[in-house]
Design a protein around this motif. Structure first.
Motif, PDB file in Angstrom:
ATOM      1  N   PRO A 289     -37.774  13.491  12.759  1.00 38.34           N
ATOM      2  CA  PRO A 289     -35.854  12.835  12.845  1.00 38.34           C
ATOM      3  C   PRO A 289     -35.392  13.170  11.574  1.00 38.34           C
ATOM      4  O   PRO A 289     -34.238  13.592  10.535  1.00 38.34           O
ATOM      5  CB  PRO A 289     -35.994  12.307  13.667  1.00 38.34           C
ATOM      6  N   ILE A 290     -36.439  12.409  10.440  1.00 39.30           N
ATOM      7  CA  ILE A 290     -35.668  11.533   9.388  1.00 39.30           C
ATOM      8  C   ILE A 290     -35.098  12.711   8.211  1.00 39.30           C
ATOM      9  O   ILE A 290     -34.393  13.270   7.711  1.00 39.30           O
ATOM     10  CB  ILE A 290     -36.265  10.667   8.622  1.00 39.30           C
ATOM     11  N   PRO A 291     -35.519  14.113   7.689  1.00 42.33           N
ATOM     12  CA  PRO A 291     -35.358  14.594   6.733  1.00 42.33           C
ATOM     13  C   PRO A 291     -34.542  15.321   7.749  1.00 42.33           C
ATOM     14  O   PRO A 291     -33.814  15.931   6.665  1.00 42.33           O
ATOM     15  CB  PRO A 291     -36.923  15.663   6.812  1.00 42.33           C
ATOM     16  N   ALA A 292     -34.576  15.601   8.602  1.00 43.01           N
ATOM     17  CA  ALA A 292     -33.437  16.489   9.278  1.00 43.01           C
ATOM     18  C   ALA A 292     -31.907  15.422   9.721  1.00 43.01           C
ATOM     19  O   ALA A 292     -31.144  16.521   8.660  1.00 43.01           O
ATOM     20  CB  ALA A 292     -33.902  17.410  11.227  1.00 43.01           C
ATOM     21  N   TYR A 293     -32.170  14.774   9.987  1.00 38.38           N
ATOM     22  CA  TYR A 293     -30.646  13.985   9.567  1.00 38.38           C
ATOM     23  C   TYR A 293     -30.415  13.690   8.302  1.00 38.38           C
ATOM     24  O   TYR A 293     -29.471  14.659   7.901  1.00 38.38           O
ATOM     25  CB  TYR A 293     -31.126  12.171  10.015  1.00 38.38           C
ATOM     26  N   LEU A 294     -31.838  13.500   7.496  1.00 41.97           N
ATOM     27  CA  LEU A 294     -31.322  14.067   5.341  1.00 41.97           C
ATOM     28  C   LEU A 294     -30.209  15.191   5.394  1.00 41.97           C
ATOM     29  O   LEU A 294     -29.204  15.312   4.561  1.00 41.97           O
ATOM     30  CB  LEU A 294     -32.132  13.743   4.615  1.00 41.97           C
ATOM     31  N   PHE A 295     -30.901  16.128   6.159  1.00 39.93           N
ATOM     32  CA  PHE A 295     -29.864  17.075   5.385  1.00 39.93           C
ATOM     33  C   PHE A 295     -28.832  17.206   6.356  1.00 39.93           C
ATOM     34  O   PHE A 295     -27.372  18.001   5.639  1.00 39.93           O
ATOM     35  CB  PHE A 295     -31.093  18.733   5.976  1.00 39.93           C
ATOM     36  N   SER A 296     -28.632  16.945   6.996  1.00 38.18           N
ATOM     37  CA  SER A 296     -27.370  17.156   8.068  1.00 38.18           C
ATOM     38  C   SER A 296     -26.328  15.894   7.102  1.00 38.18           C
ATOM     39  O   SER A 296     -25.557  16.829   7.258  1.00 38.18           O
ATOM     40  CB  SER A 296     -27.516  16.292   9.250  1.00 38.18           C
TER      41      SER A 296
END
Length: 487
Positions: free
Chosen positions: A106-113
Protein backbone atom coordinates in the motif's frame (compact mmCIF):
# COMPACT_ATOMS: atom_id res chain seq x y z
CA UNK A 1 -56.60 -14.91 -28.09
CA UNK A 2 -54.94 -16.82 -25.24
CA UNK A 3 -51.63 -16.96 -27.20
CA UNK A 4 -51.77 -13.22 -27.81
CA UNK A 5 -52.33 -12.53 -24.08
CA UNK A 6 -49.45 -14.85 -23.11
CA UNK A 7 -47.09 -13.18 -25.63
CA UNK A 8 -48.07 -9.73 -24.37
CA UNK A 9 -47.47 -10.79 -20.75
CA UNK A 10 -43.96 -12.12 -21.67
CA UNK A 11 -43.13 -8.84 -23.49
CA UNK A 12 -44.25 -6.89 -20.42
CA UNK A 13 -42.01 -9.05 -18.19
CA UNK A 14 -39.05 -8.44 -20.54
CA UNK A 15 -39.61 -4.69 -20.55
CA UNK A 16 -39.81 -4.69 -16.73
CA UNK A 17 -36.52 -6.65 -16.55
CA UNK A 18 -34.81 -4.29 -19.00
CA UNK A 19 -35.86 -1.33 -16.84
CA UNK A 20 -34.45 -2.83 -13.65
CA UNK A 21 -31.69 -0.63 -12.20
CA UNK A 22 -28.09 -1.57 -12.96
CA UNK A 23 -25.77 -2.32 -10.06
CA UNK A 24 -24.46 0.86 -8.46
CA UNK A 25 -21.01 0.54 -9.94
CA UNK A 26 -19.04 1.80 -12.93
CA UNK A 27 -20.60 0.31 -16.07
CA UNK A 28 -18.74 -1.27 -19.01
CA UNK A 29 -19.77 1.29 -21.63
CA UNK A 30 -16.54 1.86 -23.61
CA UNK A 31 -15.65 -0.15 -26.72
CA UNK A 32 -12.56 -0.30 -28.95
CA UNK A 33 -13.27 2.98 -30.82
CA UNK A 34 -13.76 4.87 -27.54
CA UNK A 35 -10.54 3.30 -26.22
CA UNK A 36 -8.55 4.45 -29.26
CA UNK A 37 -10.14 7.91 -29.02
CA UNK A 38 -9.10 8.21 -25.36
CA UNK A 39 -5.48 7.29 -26.19
CA UNK A 40 -5.23 9.48 -29.32
CA UNK A 41 -7.39 12.25 -27.85
CA UNK A 42 -5.42 12.49 -24.61
CA UNK A 43 -1.95 12.29 -26.21
CA UNK A 44 -2.61 14.81 -29.00
CA UNK A 45 -3.41 17.91 -26.99
CA UNK A 46 -1.48 21.16 -27.21
CA UNK A 47 1.95 19.43 -27.04
CA UNK A 48 2.54 18.91 -30.77
CA UNK A 49 1.41 22.47 -31.52
CA UNK A 50 3.76 23.99 -28.88
CA UNK A 51 6.43 21.36 -27.96
CA UNK A 52 8.32 21.21 -31.29
CA UNK A 53 10.09 24.36 -30.09
CA UNK A 54 11.14 22.71 -26.83
CA UNK A 55 12.55 19.63 -28.57
CA UNK A 56 14.30 21.69 -31.26
CA UNK A 57 15.77 24.20 -28.77
CA UNK A 58 17.59 21.30 -27.05
CA UNK A 59 18.80 19.50 -30.21
CA UNK A 60 19.37 22.71 -32.31
CA UNK A 61 19.09 20.79 -35.62
CA UNK A 62 16.29 19.34 -37.75
CA UNK A 63 17.69 15.78 -38.07
CA UNK A 64 18.11 14.99 -34.34
CA UNK A 65 14.75 16.69 -33.66
CA UNK A 66 12.89 14.27 -35.97
CA UNK A 67 14.83 11.29 -34.56
CA UNK A 68 13.88 12.32 -30.97
CA UNK A 69 10.20 12.45 -31.98
CA UNK A 70 10.41 8.95 -33.50
CA UNK A 71 12.32 7.47 -30.53
CA UNK A 72 9.84 9.04 -28.09
CA UNK A 73 7.04 7.28 -29.98
CA UNK A 74 8.88 3.93 -29.76
CA UNK A 75 9.49 4.48 -26.03
CA UNK A 76 5.81 5.32 -25.45
CA UNK A 77 4.86 2.15 -27.37
CA UNK A 78 7.22 -0.05 -25.30
CA UNK A 79 5.89 1.44 -22.06
CA UNK A 80 2.30 0.98 -23.23
CA UNK A 81 2.94 -2.70 -24.12
CA UNK A 82 4.15 -3.25 -20.54
CA UNK A 83 0.98 -1.54 -19.31
CA UNK A 84 -1.08 -3.79 -21.64
CA UNK A 85 0.30 -6.83 -19.81
CA UNK A 86 -0.39 -5.21 -16.43
CA UNK A 87 -3.90 -4.10 -17.47
CA UNK A 88 -4.96 -7.55 -18.68
CA UNK A 89 -3.35 -9.24 -15.65
CA UNK A 90 -4.90 -6.86 -13.04
CA UNK A 91 -8.20 -5.63 -14.51
CA UNK A 92 -8.71 -2.73 -12.11
CA UNK A 93 -9.02 0.95 -12.99
CA UNK A 94 -6.62 3.54 -11.62
CA UNK A 95 -3.54 3.26 -13.86
CA UNK A 96 -0.31 2.65 -11.93
CA UNK A 97 -2.12 2.60 -8.55
CA UNK A 98 -3.43 -1.03 -8.49
CA UNK A 99 -0.21 -2.32 -10.08
CA UNK A 100 1.97 -0.65 -7.42
CA UNK A 101 -0.41 -2.02 -4.77
CA UNK A 102 -0.08 -5.60 -6.07
CA UNK A 103 3.70 -5.40 -6.63
CA UNK A 104 4.91 -3.53 -3.52
CA UNK A 105 2.00 -3.05 -1.12
CA UNK A 106 0.00 0.00 0.00
CA UNK A 107 2.72 2.61 0.75
CA UNK A 108 4.13 3.11 -2.83
CA UNK A 109 0.55 3.01 -4.17
CA UNK A 110 -0.53 5.65 -1.64
CA UNK A 111 2.46 7.91 -2.47
CA UNK A 112 1.59 7.65 -6.18
CA UNK A 113 -2.04 8.62 -5.51
CA UNK A 114 -0.88 11.42 -3.18
CA UNK A 115 1.44 13.04 -5.77
CA UNK A 116 -0.95 12.40 -8.69
CA UNK A 117 -4.08 13.76 -7.05
CA UNK A 118 -2.52 16.77 -5.35
CA UNK A 119 -0.02 17.91 -8.02
CA UNK A 120 0.50 16.00 -11.27
CA UNK A 121 -3.03 15.33 -12.56
CA UNK A 122 -4.78 18.61 -11.58
CA UNK A 123 -1.83 20.84 -12.60
CA UNK A 124 -1.65 19.08 -15.98
CA UNK A 125 -5.44 19.52 -16.40
CA UNK A 126 -5.08 23.22 -15.51
CA UNK A 127 -2.21 23.76 -17.99
CA UNK A 128 -4.17 22.13 -20.84
CA UNK A 129 -7.19 24.36 -20.09
CA UNK A 130 -4.95 27.46 -19.92
CA UNK A 131 -3.49 26.54 -23.34
CA UNK A 132 -7.03 26.19 -24.70
CA UNK A 133 -7.97 29.56 -23.23
CA UNK A 134 -4.94 31.34 -24.72
CA UNK A 135 -5.66 29.93 -28.19
CA UNK A 136 -9.31 31.03 -28.00
CA UNK A 137 -8.56 34.52 -26.60
CA UNK A 138 -5.65 35.46 -28.91
CA UNK A 139 -7.77 36.25 -32.06
CA UNK A 140 -9.80 38.79 -30.03
CA UNK A 141 -6.68 40.73 -28.92
CA UNK A 142 -4.79 41.39 -32.17
CA UNK A 143 -1.34 42.87 -31.63
CA UNK A 144 -1.24 42.31 -27.87
CA UNK A 145 -1.43 39.53 -25.31
CA UNK A 146 -4.89 38.73 -23.89
CA UNK A 147 -5.45 39.96 -20.30
CA UNK A 148 -4.42 37.31 -17.74
CA UNK A 149 -7.77 37.54 -15.92
CA UNK A 150 -9.69 36.78 -19.16
CA UNK A 151 -7.47 33.77 -19.94
CA UNK A 152 -7.84 32.38 -16.41
CA UNK A 153 -11.63 32.89 -16.27
CA UNK A 154 -12.09 31.08 -19.60
CA UNK A 155 -9.81 28.25 -18.41
CA UNK A 156 -11.89 27.95 -15.21
CA UNK A 157 -15.07 27.85 -17.36
CA UNK A 158 -13.51 25.04 -19.47
CA UNK A 159 -12.72 23.05 -16.29
CA UNK A 160 -16.31 23.58 -15.07
CA UNK A 161 -17.76 22.43 -18.42
CA UNK A 162 -15.57 19.28 -18.64
CA UNK A 163 -16.16 18.38 -14.99
CA UNK A 164 -19.94 18.75 -15.44
CA UNK A 165 -20.02 16.64 -18.62
CA UNK A 166 -18.03 13.79 -17.03
CA UNK A 167 -20.06 13.91 -13.81
CA UNK A 168 -23.35 13.66 -15.72
CA UNK A 169 -22.65 10.59 -17.86
CA UNK A 170 -19.85 8.19 -18.81
CA UNK A 171 -21.38 7.83 -22.27
CA UNK A 172 -21.68 11.61 -22.73
CA UNK A 173 -18.03 12.02 -21.66
CA UNK A 174 -16.94 9.38 -24.19
CA UNK A 175 -19.07 10.98 -26.96
CA UNK A 176 -17.43 14.37 -26.28
CA UNK A 177 -14.02 12.63 -26.40
CA UNK A 178 -14.82 10.91 -29.71
CA UNK A 179 -16.05 14.18 -31.31
CA UNK A 180 -13.01 16.21 -30.25
CA UNK A 181 -10.64 13.40 -31.28
CA UNK A 182 -12.23 13.42 -34.76
CA UNK A 183 -11.82 17.23 -34.84
CA UNK A 184 -8.13 17.06 -33.91
CA UNK A 185 -7.47 14.38 -36.53
CA UNK A 186 -8.97 16.80 -39.10
CA UNK A 187 -6.40 19.53 -38.28
CA UNK A 188 -3.60 16.94 -38.11
CA UNK A 189 -4.62 15.72 -41.59
CA UNK A 190 -4.78 19.31 -42.94
CA UNK A 191 -1.24 20.08 -41.66
CA UNK A 192 0.22 16.75 -42.91
CA UNK A 193 -1.39 16.89 -46.38
CA UNK A 194 -0.30 20.55 -46.81
CA UNK A 195 3.24 19.61 -45.80
CA UNK A 196 3.39 16.60 -48.15
CA UNK A 197 2.16 18.75 -51.06
CA UNK A 198 4.89 21.32 -50.32
CA UNK A 199 7.49 18.52 -50.12
CA UNK A 200 6.33 17.18 -53.50
CA UNK A 201 6.75 20.72 -54.90
CA UNK A 202 10.42 20.65 -53.84
CA UNK A 203 10.38 22.60 -50.54
CA UNK A 204 13.21 20.56 -49.04
CA UNK A 205 15.92 23.17 -48.42
CA UNK A 206 15.37 23.09 -44.62
CA UNK A 207 16.30 19.39 -44.62
CA UNK A 208 19.71 19.99 -46.22
CA UNK A 209 22.61 19.44 -43.76
CA UNK A 210 19.99 18.58 -41.14
CA UNK A 211 22.57 17.43 -38.55
CA UNK A 212 24.74 20.55 -38.81
CA UNK A 213 25.23 22.34 -35.46
CA UNK A 214 23.43 19.60 -33.51
CA UNK A 215 23.66 19.73 -29.70
CA UNK A 216 24.37 16.14 -28.64
CA UNK A 217 25.32 16.38 -24.94
CA UNK A 218 23.67 13.95 -22.47
CA UNK A 219 21.87 16.82 -20.71
CA UNK A 220 20.54 18.32 -23.97
CA UNK A 221 19.32 14.94 -25.27
CA UNK A 222 17.61 14.07 -21.97
CA UNK A 223 15.82 17.46 -21.89
CA UNK A 224 14.77 16.97 -25.53
CA UNK A 225 13.37 13.54 -24.55
CA UNK A 226 11.53 15.10 -21.63
CA UNK A 227 9.83 17.65 -23.86
CA UNK A 228 9.06 15.08 -26.56
CA UNK A 229 7.62 12.63 -24.03
CA UNK A 230 5.47 15.45 -22.56
CA UNK A 231 3.76 15.57 -25.98
CA UNK A 232 3.32 11.74 -25.84
CA UNK A 233 2.07 11.81 -22.25
CA UNK A 234 -1.20 9.91 -22.09
CA UNK A 235 0.03 6.59 -23.53
CA UNK A 236 -1.05 4.88 -20.27
CA UNK A 237 -4.46 6.60 -19.95
CA UNK A 238 -6.58 3.60 -20.97
CA UNK A 239 -5.32 1.69 -17.91
CA UNK A 240 -7.12 4.24 -15.73
CA UNK A 241 -10.53 3.05 -16.99
CA UNK A 242 -10.00 -0.72 -17.41
CA UNK A 243 -13.14 -1.55 -15.40
CA UNK A 244 -15.30 0.40 -17.89
CA UNK A 245 -13.88 -1.24 -21.02
CA UNK A 246 -15.95 -3.91 -22.71
CA UNK A 247 -13.79 -7.04 -23.18
CA UNK A 248 -10.57 -5.44 -21.78
CA UNK A 249 -8.48 -8.52 -22.68
CA UNK A 250 -9.03 -7.69 -26.36
CA UNK A 251 -9.79 -3.96 -26.45
CA UNK A 252 -7.03 -2.69 -24.12
CA UNK A 253 -4.03 -4.08 -26.07
CA UNK A 254 -5.69 -3.52 -29.45
CA UNK A 255 -6.41 0.17 -28.68
CA UNK A 256 -2.76 0.61 -27.61
CA UNK A 257 -1.38 -1.16 -30.71
CA UNK A 258 -3.55 0.99 -33.02
CA UNK A 259 -3.51 4.30 -31.11
CA UNK A 260 0.16 4.92 -30.27
CA UNK A 261 1.72 4.11 -33.70
CA UNK A 262 -1.01 6.35 -35.23
CA UNK A 263 0.05 9.22 -32.95
CA UNK A 264 3.78 8.60 -33.65
CA UNK A 265 3.29 8.73 -37.44
CA UNK A 266 1.17 11.89 -37.09
CA UNK A 267 3.79 13.59 -34.88
CA UNK A 268 6.71 12.86 -37.24
CA UNK A 269 4.76 13.97 -40.34
CA UNK A 270 3.51 17.14 -38.58
CA UNK A 271 7.11 18.07 -37.72
CA UNK A 272 8.21 17.38 -41.30
CA UNK A 273 5.35 19.66 -42.47
CA UNK A 274 6.51 22.45 -40.14
CA UNK A 275 10.03 22.29 -41.56
CA UNK A 276 8.77 22.58 -45.16
CA UNK A 277 7.75 26.22 -44.48
CA UNK A 278 9.93 27.24 -41.50
CA UNK A 279 13.64 27.14 -40.82
CA UNK A 280 14.78 25.91 -37.40
CA UNK A 281 15.33 29.57 -36.32
CA UNK A 282 11.85 30.65 -37.49
CA UNK A 283 10.24 27.70 -35.72
CA UNK A 284 12.00 28.62 -32.46
CA UNK A 285 10.86 32.26 -32.76
CA UNK A 286 7.21 31.35 -33.42
CA UNK A 287 4.79 31.91 -30.53
CA UNK A 288 2.46 29.15 -31.78
CA UNK A 289 4.04 26.92 -34.41
CA UNK A 290 0.80 25.51 -35.86
CA UNK A 291 -0.72 29.02 -36.21
CA UNK A 292 2.42 30.28 -38.02
CA UNK A 293 2.18 27.27 -40.35
CA UNK A 294 -1.49 28.08 -41.02
CA UNK A 295 -0.75 31.76 -41.77
CA UNK A 296 1.91 30.80 -44.35
CA UNK A 297 0.17 27.88 -46.04
CA UNK A 298 -3.60 28.12 -45.57
CA UNK A 299 -4.26 31.89 -45.85
CA UNK A 300 -7.05 33.17 -46.13
CA UNK A 301 -8.45 30.05 -44.37
CA UNK A 302 -5.70 30.14 -41.70
CA UNK A 303 -8.34 30.76 -38.98
CA UNK A 304 -9.17 27.02 -39.04
CA UNK A 305 -5.84 26.22 -37.33
CA UNK A 306 -6.39 28.02 -33.97
CA UNK A 307 -10.03 26.85 -33.99
CA UNK A 308 -9.12 23.17 -34.39
CA UNK A 309 -6.14 23.49 -32.03
CA UNK A 310 -8.62 24.75 -29.42
CA UNK A 311 -10.82 21.69 -30.12
CA UNK A 312 -7.75 19.45 -29.82
CA UNK A 313 -6.77 20.99 -26.50
CA UNK A 314 -10.25 20.77 -24.95
CA UNK A 315 -10.40 17.12 -26.09
CA UNK A 316 -7.13 16.37 -24.29
CA UNK A 317 -8.46 18.13 -21.17
CA UNK A 318 -11.64 16.01 -21.33
CA UNK A 319 -9.60 12.80 -21.61
CA UNK A 320 -7.37 13.88 -18.71
CA UNK A 321 -10.39 14.58 -16.47
CA UNK A 322 -12.16 11.37 -17.53
CA UNK A 323 -9.22 9.18 -16.49
CA UNK A 324 -7.97 11.11 -13.43
CA UNK A 325 -11.42 10.82 -11.83
CA UNK A 326 -11.03 7.03 -11.89
CA UNK A 327 -7.72 7.18 -10.01
CA UNK A 328 -9.33 9.24 -7.24
CA UNK A 329 -12.29 6.82 -7.20
CA UNK A 330 -10.05 3.73 -6.85
CA UNK A 331 -7.85 5.38 -4.17
CA UNK A 332 -11.00 6.24 -2.20
CA UNK A 333 -12.30 2.67 -2.62
CA UNK A 334 -9.04 1.29 -1.16
CA UNK A 335 -9.36 3.65 1.85
CA UNK A 336 -6.42 5.84 0.77
CA UNK A 337 -8.59 8.93 0.26
CA UNK A 338 -11.83 10.18 1.78
CA UNK A 339 -14.38 7.37 1.42
CA UNK A 340 -16.91 9.70 -0.23
CA UNK A 341 -14.54 10.04 -3.22
CA UNK A 342 -15.21 6.37 -4.05
CA UNK A 343 -19.00 6.84 -4.11
CA UNK A 344 -21.09 6.48 -7.26
CA UNK A 345 -23.97 8.72 -8.35
CA UNK A 346 -27.23 6.79 -7.90
CA UNK A 347 -28.86 8.32 -11.00
CA UNK A 348 -25.86 8.81 -13.27
CA UNK A 349 -23.63 5.82 -12.32
CA UNK A 350 -20.52 8.06 -12.56
CA UNK A 351 -17.79 8.68 -9.93
CA UNK A 352 -19.15 12.24 -9.56
CA UNK A 353 -17.47 13.13 -6.20
CA UNK A 354 -14.02 12.10 -7.54
CA UNK A 355 -14.46 14.10 -10.77
CA UNK A 356 -15.74 17.20 -8.92
CA UNK A 357 -12.83 16.99 -6.44
CA UNK A 358 -10.38 16.83 -9.37
CA UNK A 359 -12.05 19.86 -11.00
CA UNK A 360 -11.83 21.92 -7.78
CA UNK A 361 -8.08 21.20 -7.31
CA UNK A 362 -7.39 22.02 -11.00
CA UNK A 363 -9.27 25.34 -10.66
CA UNK A 364 -7.08 26.24 -7.65
CA UNK A 365 -3.97 25.65 -9.81
CA UNK A 366 -5.18 28.26 -12.33
CA UNK A 367 -4.92 31.05 -9.72
CA UNK A 368 -1.08 31.29 -9.32
CA UNK A 369 1.09 32.88 -12.02
CA UNK A 370 3.20 30.15 -13.64
CA UNK A 371 2.66 26.45 -13.01
CA UNK A 372 4.67 25.21 -16.03
CA UNK A 373 7.84 25.09 -13.91
CA UNK A 374 5.97 23.01 -11.32
CA UNK A 375 5.09 20.41 -13.94
CA UNK A 376 8.68 20.42 -15.28
CA UNK A 377 10.09 19.62 -11.84
CA UNK A 378 7.44 17.00 -11.12
CA UNK A 379 7.88 15.29 -14.52
CA UNK A 380 10.81 13.40 -13.01
CA UNK A 381 8.33 12.13 -10.37
CA UNK A 382 6.06 10.86 -13.17
CA UNK A 383 8.96 8.84 -14.61
CA UNK A 384 9.87 7.64 -11.12
CA UNK A 385 6.41 6.04 -10.83
CA UNK A 386 6.44 4.80 -14.47
CA UNK A 387 9.78 3.12 -13.74
CA UNK A 388 8.57 1.66 -10.43
CA UNK A 389 5.40 0.30 -12.10
CA UNK A 390 7.28 -1.38 -14.94
CA UNK A 391 9.87 -2.72 -12.46
CA UNK A 392 6.82 -4.09 -10.59
CA UNK A 393 5.91 -6.01 -13.77
CA UNK A 394 9.33 -7.71 -13.62
CA UNK A 395 8.96 -8.33 -9.85
CA UNK A 396 5.50 -9.91 -10.31
CA UNK A 397 6.90 -12.33 -12.94
CA UNK A 398 8.62 -13.99 -9.94
CA UNK A 399 6.37 -13.15 -6.94
CA UNK A 400 2.90 -13.51 -8.57
CA UNK A 401 3.36 -16.41 -10.98
CA UNK A 402 -0.22 -17.58 -10.31
CA UNK A 403 -1.76 -14.51 -11.99
CA UNK A 404 -3.21 -15.17 -15.44
CA UNK A 405 -1.41 -13.18 -18.17
CA UNK A 406 -3.42 -13.01 -21.43
CA UNK A 407 -0.56 -10.88 -22.83
CA UNK A 408 3.06 -11.51 -21.89
CA UNK A 409 5.68 -9.16 -23.32
CA UNK A 410 9.32 -10.35 -23.66
CA UNK A 411 11.17 -9.60 -20.39
CA UNK A 412 13.72 -7.49 -22.29
CA UNK A 413 11.06 -4.78 -22.93
CA UNK A 414 10.25 -3.96 -19.26
CA UNK A 415 14.00 -4.17 -18.41
CA UNK A 416 14.81 -1.66 -21.19
CA UNK A 417 11.97 0.71 -20.21
CA UNK A 418 13.07 0.56 -16.54
CA UNK A 419 16.64 1.55 -17.50
CA UNK A 420 15.34 4.39 -19.70
CA UNK A 421 13.15 5.58 -16.79
CA UNK A 422 16.21 5.67 -14.51
CA UNK A 423 18.07 7.70 -17.17
CA UNK A 424 15.16 10.15 -17.53
CA UNK A 425 14.95 10.55 -13.73
CA UNK A 426 18.68 11.12 -13.14
CA UNK A 427 19.95 12.88 -16.30
CA UNK A 428 18.25 16.30 -15.78
CA UNK A 429 19.17 16.30 -12.07
CA UNK A 430 22.84 15.52 -12.84
CA UNK A 431 23.13 17.86 -15.85
CA UNK A 432 21.33 20.80 -14.20
CA UNK A 433 20.93 20.29 -10.43
CA UNK A 434 18.25 22.39 -8.73
CA UNK A 435 16.86 22.60 -5.20
CA UNK A 436 13.37 22.13 -6.66
CA UNK A 437 14.06 18.42 -7.30
CA UNK A 438 14.81 17.98 -3.59
CA UNK A 439 11.58 19.81 -2.71
CA UNK A 440 9.68 17.40 -5.00
CA UNK A 441 11.20 14.37 -3.23
CA UNK A 442 10.35 15.88 0.18
CA UNK A 443 6.78 16.53 -0.99
CA UNK A 444 6.43 12.91 -2.16
CA UNK A 445 7.74 11.63 1.19
CA UNK A 446 5.47 14.03 3.11
CA UNK A 447 2.60 11.81 1.95
CA UNK A 448 3.83 9.27 4.51
CA UNK A 449 2.67 11.61 7.32
CA UNK A 450 -0.89 11.55 5.98
CA UNK A 451 -0.67 7.80 5.31
CA UNK A 452 0.25 6.90 8.89
CA UNK A 453 -2.11 9.48 10.44
CA UNK A 454 -5.26 8.77 8.42
CA UNK A 455 -4.83 5.40 6.68
CA UNK A 456 -2.60 3.13 8.74
CA UNK A 457 -3.57 4.10 12.31
CA UNK A 458 -7.00 5.67 11.55
CA UNK A 459 -7.14 7.98 14.54
CA UNK A 460 -10.57 8.27 16.12
CA UNK A 461 -10.70 12.08 15.94
CA UNK A 462 -10.15 11.94 12.16
CA UNK A 463 -13.03 9.45 11.82
CA UNK A 464 -15.30 11.71 13.91
CA UNK A 465 -14.61 14.64 11.58
CA UNK A 466 -14.89 12.71 8.31
CA UNK A 467 -18.09 10.73 9.05
CA UNK A 468 -20.53 13.69 9.23
CA UNK A 469 -18.82 15.34 6.22
CA UNK A 470 -19.23 12.10 4.24
CA UNK A 471 -22.87 11.75 5.30
CA UNK A 472 -23.82 15.33 4.31
CA UNK A 473 -21.98 15.13 0.99
CA UNK A 474 -23.65 11.78 0.29
CA UNK A 475 -27.11 13.30 0.78
CA UNK A 476 -26.26 16.48 -1.14
CA UNK A 477 -24.83 14.68 -4.19
CA UNK A 478 -27.08 11.57 -4.09
CA UNK A 479 -24.15 9.16 -4.11
CA UNK A 480 -23.67 5.73 -2.54
CA UNK A 481 -20.74 3.31 -2.06
CA UNK A 482 -20.11 0.96 -5.03
CA UNK A 483 -22.00 -2.29 -4.56
CA UNK A 484 -19.04 -4.58 -5.12
CA UNK A 485 -15.37 -4.42 -5.98
CA UNK A 486 -14.33 -5.81 -9.37
CA UNK A 487 -13.01 -9.30 -9.26
Amino acid sequence: MGDTGLRKRREDEKSIQSQEPKTTNLQKELGLISGICIIVGTIIGSGIFISPKSVLSNTEAVGPCLIIWAVCGVLAMLGALCFAELGTMITKSGGEYPYLMEAYGPIPAYLFSWVSLVVMKPSSFAIICLSFSEYVCTPFYVGCKPPVIVVKCLAAAAILFITTVNSLSVRLGSYVQNIFTAAKLVIVAIIIISGLVLLAQGNTKNFDNSFEGAQLSVGAISLAFYNGLWAYDGWNQLNYITEELRNPYRNLPLAIIIGIPLVTVCYILINVSYFTVMTATELLQSQAVAVTFGDRVLYPASWVVPLFVAFSTIGAANGSCFTAGRLIYVAGREGHMLKVLSYISVKRLTPAPAIIFHGIIATIYIIPGDINSLVNYFSFAAWLFYGLTILGLIVMRFTRKELERPIKVPIVIPVLVTFISVFLILAPIISKPAWEYLYCVLFILSGLIFYFLFVHYKFGWAQKISKPITMHLQMLMEVVPPEEDPE
